[in-house]
Design an enzyme around this catalytic site. Structure first.
Site, PDB file in Angstrom:
ATOM      1  N   GLY A   1       0.818  -1.206   0.000  1.00 17.25           N
ATOM      2  CA  GLY A   1       0.000   0.000   0.000  1.00 17.25           C
ATOM      3  C   GLY A   1       0.848   1.249   0.000  1.00 17.25           C
ATOM      4  N   SER A   2       0.321   2.284   0.643  1.00 13.32           N
ATOM      5  CA  SER A   2       0.919   3.618   0.493  1.00 13.32           C
ATOM      6  C   SER A   2       2.310   3.750   1.106  1.00 13.32           C
ATOM      7  CB  SER A   2       0.013   4.649   1.135  1.00 13.32           C
ATOM      8  OG  SER A   2      -1.262   4.556   0.569  1.00 13.32           O
ATOM      9  N   THR A   3       2.727   2.773   1.931  1.00  9.14           N
ATOM     10  CA  THR A   3       4.092   2.893   2.458  1.00  9.14           C
ATOM     11  C   THR A   3       5.105   2.864   1.311  1.00  9.14           C
ATOM     12  OG1 THR A   3       3.923   0.533   2.889  1.00  9.14           O
ATOM     13  CG2 THR A   3       3.754   1.984   4.772  1.00  9.14           C
TER      14      THR A   3
END
Lengths: 173, 620
Positions: free
Chosen positions: B306-308
């Site tokens: 995801g956004s990491t």
């Protein structure tokens, strides 16, 4: 002449063989002692191994945390508990630092720490230094104002249990 | 004494001379013996044999004499240098162990071998089975009296009474002095810390063979008899390990999640300080553990992060220089590409600068940023950051990343915000370490590195990019999606990541979330990466039904940092002081520069200045 030589040789033979046997017995005795010592050493080391494992078991962090929180009223160290020695103020009854030495920047009491210039390390020891140690148990004492009798009883109960040595945890099986 | 009788001197041997053959042959000579013929030959031969005999004996005595000199003066090589009773193995540091102990970085024991006694009996030698049984049960109360008595009266020559006695139990039994009872000693692997660190240490089978974790990876070395007693030192810090496990477990319970995990890594050495995967199990009883709890989520599980991944994406764009920090992209409308629609979870519906794209976690902006870099270079960058290879770590349980079969513009866009490329949490933590440590990628390790030795690593990112990334990550916690990760007294920077898990049909499941928060601290002088994953958390009332990373993993990271920073010797700072705010300031286009001298509204009076300590740390 020849007879004397022979006698000396015979005597020497007797002395040497006696010495040899003595030596041999001595070596045997020492070896037995060595074996005995080695066995004792090995036993001691085994005991140390057991005690180390036991220590490791009894100092499990979750176990210590539970005991520290329930019985000692401790809590986790926060950033506020940690103070650098340089950030400690001067003691008031020692007179103002101005009167003793020209050390500016430390006189103003309530400066936001980062805004202040780097505080010089005082040449003279600061009295009453109470820097909180970052202990390995990550707990700092909270002032326990009340120490009720129930608390003492609980401590005694736990200590008693520990002395009786409940072996439940040994996970031998 | 006939041997030593004196022989009279000067007496010639009495020979009976033969009469000379012819007197004329020897005129005027005294009486001499002259032998000829067969007799002379026989005499010569015997004399020769005598000489040989003497020579042989002399040689033998000479050899003996030589050997004597060699043994006494020169000391022969065949002579043992030490006594037979000396046992060289006992010269080692600890008792003879079939397997070396495993300790954490502070020497706390994680696994060790103990001699365990098992009690057996020779019933033929037991005189009074009934009495012996009653007395034995006093020492070992868990044994049933009837059974023991039956065993002792069985008349066999060998029966087990109890396997694996504790030393105390053995002492008690010994004290009873019952004849016919014996102990059999054997070694057993003990894990005093229980489930704490089980996914790192692993466990052994009944024969003491490592079949998981470090125990398996270092099986040969642990069994090596020449290294007996030298413990294997791990990079794990048990205290930090405990805090991580404690906090992640609390979060899992609170959000009713199915699992989770956490990792703490030293960004300058690659040493893993803590590695927790939950649920876990007791290594003493691996047989009873479920498959789920034996699974190492940090190193074996691969997830869409995801956004990491936007941390990597932003670092990539800045490193290639495809966009400047002051630049940005239009994020007012979702992107339509093939069958996908790329939307923002926190839509701002306007042009966003690079810092804003990062702090508001804009998918649209990140996708456009990645497209400017291009699939080729993105792939090259991911390779450089170690995201496309199976990571090397001292564990057998390592998962390989799932790389898309084709890597075109669509994949470039989805990978930019963490979909389409599945990696292990370990890889993300390693790459994030490189992003904030000045751009050096250190291979992760579970073994304590010797102090003062430079850790292996290679430069994968420009230093300046790393400096900017620190500030951007700090911005996420200060003003963006990761506010709840703030830890008072420490500058925490990080990035949230919430992804939907793939369901059985290959689509995304909106209900099954995978939350990640990856953080570095202290951001003014980063030392550690802390990363926490929460698997399928369910929204709670107190979080208004939200179960995104900003609500679950981020606060956990904040709590963990608050607890571990004092243990790791990280000095606290006044994170709201104007000097600090100025140092960590990132200009955002369209926003006025703040007045650093003005006190912050929510400033907490901190009582600490630690400039000198910071300098000390920086010089390390």
């Amino acid at each position: 002449m020849s007879r004397g030589l022979s006698l000396i040789a015979l005597l020497l033979l007797a002395v040497v063989s006696f010495g040899l046997y003595q030596l041999s017995y001595e070596v045997q005795r020492l070896e037995e002692e060595l074996i005995e010592l080695n066995r004792a050493l090995s036993q001691e080391r085994e005991t140390i191994g057991v005690l180390q494992a036991e220590w490791s078991y009894l100092s499990r962090p979750d176990y210590l945390q539970d005991k520290a929180q329930r019985l000692l009223e401790m809590r986790s160290t926060t950033a506020k508990d940690i103070v650098a020695i340089e950030a400690l103020p001067w003691r008031q009854d020692r007179g103002t630092p101005n009167s003793q030495q020209p050390a500016p920047a430390v006189t103003a009491p309530a400066l936001p720490p980062m805004a202040a210039a780097p505080v010089p390390v005082p040449a003279q020891p600061v009295a009453a230094v109470t820097a909180a140690p970052a202990s390995s148990m990550q707990v700092a004492a909270k002032p326990a104002a009340e120490a009720p009798a129930a608390f003492d009883a609980e401590v005694a109960a736990v200590l008693g249990a520990m002395q009786r040595g409940n072996d439940k945890p040994r996970r031998a099986q | 004494m006939g041997l030593f009788r004196r022989t009279p001197k000067n007496q010639p041997p009495k020979l009976k001379p033969r009469p000379p053959c012819t007197p004329a042959d020897m005129p005027g000579s005294p009486a001499m013996v002259r032998l000829e013929g067969a007799a002379k030959q026989a005499l010569d031969a015997s004399r020769g044999r005598l000489v040989i005999g003497i020579g042989l004996f002399s040689l033998a005595f000479l050899l003996l004499g030589g050997r004597l000199v060699e043994l006494t003066v020169l000391r022969g090589a065949s002579e043992p240098a030490v006594a037979r009773g000396f046992n060289p193995e006992l010269g080692a540091k600890t008792a003879l162990m079939e397997r070396q102990p495993i300790v954490d970085r502070n020497g706390q024991i994680l696994a060790t071998n103990l001699k365990i006694a098992s009690l057996y009996a020779d019933p033929r030698k037991v005189q009074n089975p009934a009495g012996a049984a009653t007395r034995l049960v006093q020492a070992l109360p868990e044994l049933p009296v009837g059974e023991v008595q039956a065993k002792l009266a069985s008349g066999k020559s060998f029966v087990w009474l109890k396997r694996g006695l504790t030393p105390r139990e053995q002492y008690e039994v010994n004290r009873l002095g019952i004849p016919g009872l014996y102990f059999h000693n054997e070694q057993r692997r003990i894990y005093p810390q229980g489930a704490l660190g089980v996914h790192v240490v692993g466990y052994t089978d009944i024969d003491g063979k490592g079949i998981s974790g470090i125990e398996q990876h270092f099986d040969e070395q642990l069994k090596d008899p020449t290294r007996t007693g030298d413990p294997l030192e791990l990079s794990i810090d048990l205290r930090v390990q405990h805090v991580m496990r404690d906090e992640v477990a609390k979060t899992i319970e609170y959000f009713n999640a199915i699992g989770g995990g956490g990792i703490v890594m030293d960004i300058y050495t690659g040493e893993i300080i803590s590695l927790v995967s939950l649920p876990d199990f007791d290594p003493a009883e691996p047989g009873t553990a479920s498959k789920e709890s034996r699974f190492n989520r940090i190193t074996l599980g691969v997830y869409e992060m995801g956004s990491t991944m936007k941390t990597l994406n932003t670092a990539m764009a800045l490193d290639y220089g495809s966009v400047k920090l002051s630049g940005g992209y239009d994020a007012s409308r979702p992107i339509q590409i093939s069958r996908f629609t790329i939307k923002d979870d926190h839509p701002k519906n306007r042009w966003l600068s690079v810092p804003e794209i990062f702090m508001y976690s804009s998918n649209i902006g990140s996708a456009k940023m990645a497209v400017d870099v291009g699939p080729e270079r993105q792939r090259e960058f991911m390779q450089r950051m170690g995201m496309l290879n199976k990571p090397a770590l001292e564990l057998p349980e390592i998962g390989a990343p799932l790389i898309p079969r084709q890597w075109k513009t669509v994949e470039t866009m989805t990978i930019s915000f963490g979909h389409g490329l599945s990696v292990t949490p370990l890889q993300l933590a390693t790459a994030t370490s490189a992003i904030i440590n000045g751009g050096v990628l250190h291979p992760p390790t579970l073994i304590k590195r010797p102090q003062g030795m430079p850790a292996p690593g290679r430069q994968v990112l420009r230093r300046e990019v790393s400096d900017v990334m620190r500030k951007l990550m700090l911005l996420v916690v200060d003003e963006g999606t990761g506010k709840k990760a703030a830890a008072e007294g420490y500058l925490v920077g990080g990035k949230t990541g919430t992804s939907e898990k793939v369901n059985d049909r290959g689509g995304y499941n909106k209900k099954a979330l995978f939350n990640t928060f990856v953080a570095g601290f202290p951001m003014n002088n980063p030392r550690y990466v802390v990363q926490i994953m929460i698997d399928e958390p369910k929204g709670q009332k107190s979080t208004y039904g939200f179960a995104t990373a900003g609500w679950t993993a981020a606060p956990t990271v904040g709590r963990v940092i608050n607890r571990i920073a004092p243990m790791l010797g990280v000095p606290p700072v006044d994170e709201n002081s104007p000097a600090m705010r100025q140092a960590m300031y990132v200009p955002i286009p369209g926003q006025p520069m703040p007045n650093f001298s003005a006190p912050v509204a929510n400033a907490v009076p901190a009582n600490v200045t630690v400039k000198t300590q910071e300098k000390k740390l920086a010089s390390q």
